[in-house]
Write an enzyme that holds these catalytic residues in place. Sequence first.
Site, short mmCIF file in Angstrom:
data_model
loop_
_atom_site.label_atom_id
_atom_site.label_comp_id
_atom_site.label_asym_id
_atom_site.label_seq_id
_atom_site.Cartn_x
_atom_site.Cartn_y
_atom_site.Cartn_z
N CYS B 192 -46.40 90.84 -102.59
CA CYS B 192 -45.70 90.22 -101.46
C CYS B 192 -46.04 90.86 -100.13
CB CYS B 192 -44.21 90.23 -101.72
SG CYS B 192 -43.84 89.49 -103.32
N THR B 300 -41.51 97.28 -110.06
CA THR B 300 -40.89 96.16 -109.33
C THR B 300 -39.74 96.58 -108.42
OG1 THR B 300 -39.41 95.75 -111.21
CG2 THR B 300 -41.47 94.50 -111.13
N HIS B 333 -38.88 92.44 -94.18
CA HIS B 333 -39.35 91.80 -95.41
C HIS B 333 -38.24 90.89 -95.94
CE1 HIS B 333 -41.76 91.08 -98.89
NE2 HIS B 333 -40.84 91.55 -99.71
N THR B 337 -32.97 89.91 -102.32
CA THR B 337 -32.43 90.44 -103.58
C THR B 337 -31.43 91.53 -103.20
OG1 THR B 337 -34.18 92.12 -103.76
CG2 THR B 337 -34.55 90.03 -104.90
N PRO B 338 -30.42 91.75 -104.04
CA PRO B 338 -29.42 92.78 -103.71
C PRO B 338 -30.08 94.15 -103.47
CG PRO B 338 -28.61 91.39 -105.49
CD PRO B 338 -30.03 90.97 -105.24
N GLU B 344 -34.33 98.19 -97.96
CA GLU B 344 -35.01 98.01 -96.68
C GLU B 344 -34.15 98.51 -95.51
OE1 GLU B 344 -36.44 94.05 -95.82
OE2 GLU B 344 -37.77 94.87 -94.27
N LYS B 365 -37.66 84.47 -94.08
CA LYS B 365 -37.47 83.98 -95.46
C LYS B 365 -36.17 83.21 -95.65
CE LYS B 365 -40.20 87.46 -97.96
NZ LYS B 365 -40.53 88.41 -96.86
N HIS B 370 -39.73 82.68 -99.91
CA HIS B 370 -40.65 83.81 -100.03
C HIS B 370 -42.05 83.29 -100.36
CE1 HIS B 370 -42.37 87.57 -100.68
NE2 HIS B 370 -41.48 88.14 -101.47
N PHE B 428 -44.20 94.02 -105.00
CA PHE B 428 -44.21 94.55 -106.36
C PHE B 428 -45.41 95.49 -106.49
CE2 PHE B 428 -41.94 91.13 -109.20
CZ PHE B 428 -40.75 91.39 -108.55
#
Lengths: 83, 440
Positions: B192, B300, B333, B337-338, B344, B365, B370, B428
């Site tokens: 990504c 990941t 970014h 996701t939680p 970040e 996003k 994404h 990832f």
Amino acid sequence: MTDKTNLLEMFKTVAARVDKREFPNVTATSVITELGIDSLSMMQIVGEMETELGIMIPDEDLVELITVGDLCKKVGERLEAIV
Amino acid sequence: MRRRVVVTGIGAVCPLGNDAATTWQNLLAGRSGVDYIRDFPVDRLRSDIAASVKGFDVGRYLSPKEAEIYGRVTHFSLAAAVEALREAGIVPIERAPAAEDEAERAGARAQGAPPLATAPASGLDRTRIGCLMSTGMGSVEIFEEQVARSAARGPRAVSPYFIPGVMPNGAAALISMRYGLMGPSYNLASACATGTHSIATSALMIEAGEADVMVAGGAEAATRLNTVAGFGNAKALARAVDGDPARASRPFDRRRQGFVMGEGAGALVLEEEQHALARGAKPLAVVAGFGMTTDAEHLTRPHSGGLGLALAVERALARAGTAPEAIGYINPHATSTPQGDAAEVLALRRVFGERLARIPISATKSMIGHLLGGAGAVETIAVVCSLRDQLLHPSINVDELDPECSLDVVRERRAVDLRHAVKCSAGFGGHNCALVLERA
């Protein structure tokens, strides 16, 4: 199925499907490179014909294919070999 | 003196538009490109939504045969690159590769002539123009189709174009062939972070004197049964919220639950500043600095303390010679996701300290989903547009800001006096890349 006219028609159908354009004026004496069919597309056409007819054409038979008739002849020979 | 890198052209194909201008207007308006998946059965998938490109006409760029050889990801890459190269004036508009040109070239080939190159504008040295249009995953649909062919009809039915069709460097090859670009070109894959890494590496290439112009960016078109299943089974994907797909992508919101797969491409023409000015090109922004690091911790999961990403931002700032205090906007970014968003925010807090809560931030996003390998490229284009127009696009779906994410999230389009902005991406594999962009 081994008759030459049928194989020529089959070539035109398969080539049109593979190259996404029609080949109305193709004859047995048509030179493959002059039709704008490049080598990878030619291999794709051969693979399609092999799969549809249930035959395998050895690589050495594909070395000196100049005209569409040359290909049809090789295909015809392989079809006769399995009868 | 170090060679400076400017942006002289942008191009995009994405869920909010098939060119950069439409995309930017829809981003400013806060529209969502997310909807239900309609291309394949979704009944046993964990998520049934995606952000798809709509109404894209590949026939404007490729013949039917070429369109079949190259996958959708390459179609998008080419279209974005064509737009960026035209805007930059690198290729003359009248010589743009429309379908007619293609027919002409097919005719020429049929007569035994070598393929015509649609050459760069006169006066440019095409041996010093390169292309780093990348994809993280390559042409997923070609893989799926050819594996199915082999299973159903045997290996002789597999297309001889399978290999060139799926190779991730297909787009860089196609764009280089079309315009006769003979500088460095290849594919760079960092999941990504691919699009951002391609921009950073292209800037490095120009700084180092290896090229004067680079077409840089990324693309993805991976919304297919097996990839949606894979990401879904990894529990990375969001579902519709209260029956509304448009509300699913919600970075920094308390109810965020994962990302929405998107598709598309972003391309930027990067150019050495004097080279651009000498030919009368107008810079849209400056790529002032970049930083590239790796978490080296987990396949990941982002580094829990955001260490790798923080280091990337710090290196980008140092290279740009810009203090953290000078940054007036962050395009994060923001995976949604939680874990990703929390890590970040920690990373950014390491760099900007308590001032982070007062720096405007908005997540592209939230509207386009994404774009995986294309994400960093389209998001960087949003930053370039912000610097050019002095406007920030909103971040949608923040109904209740996660208290862990104390940020100045831009909720409505905002006019600003912006000089320096940061764009960061993480992928990832633990790959991080950050850019510092400046007003031109």
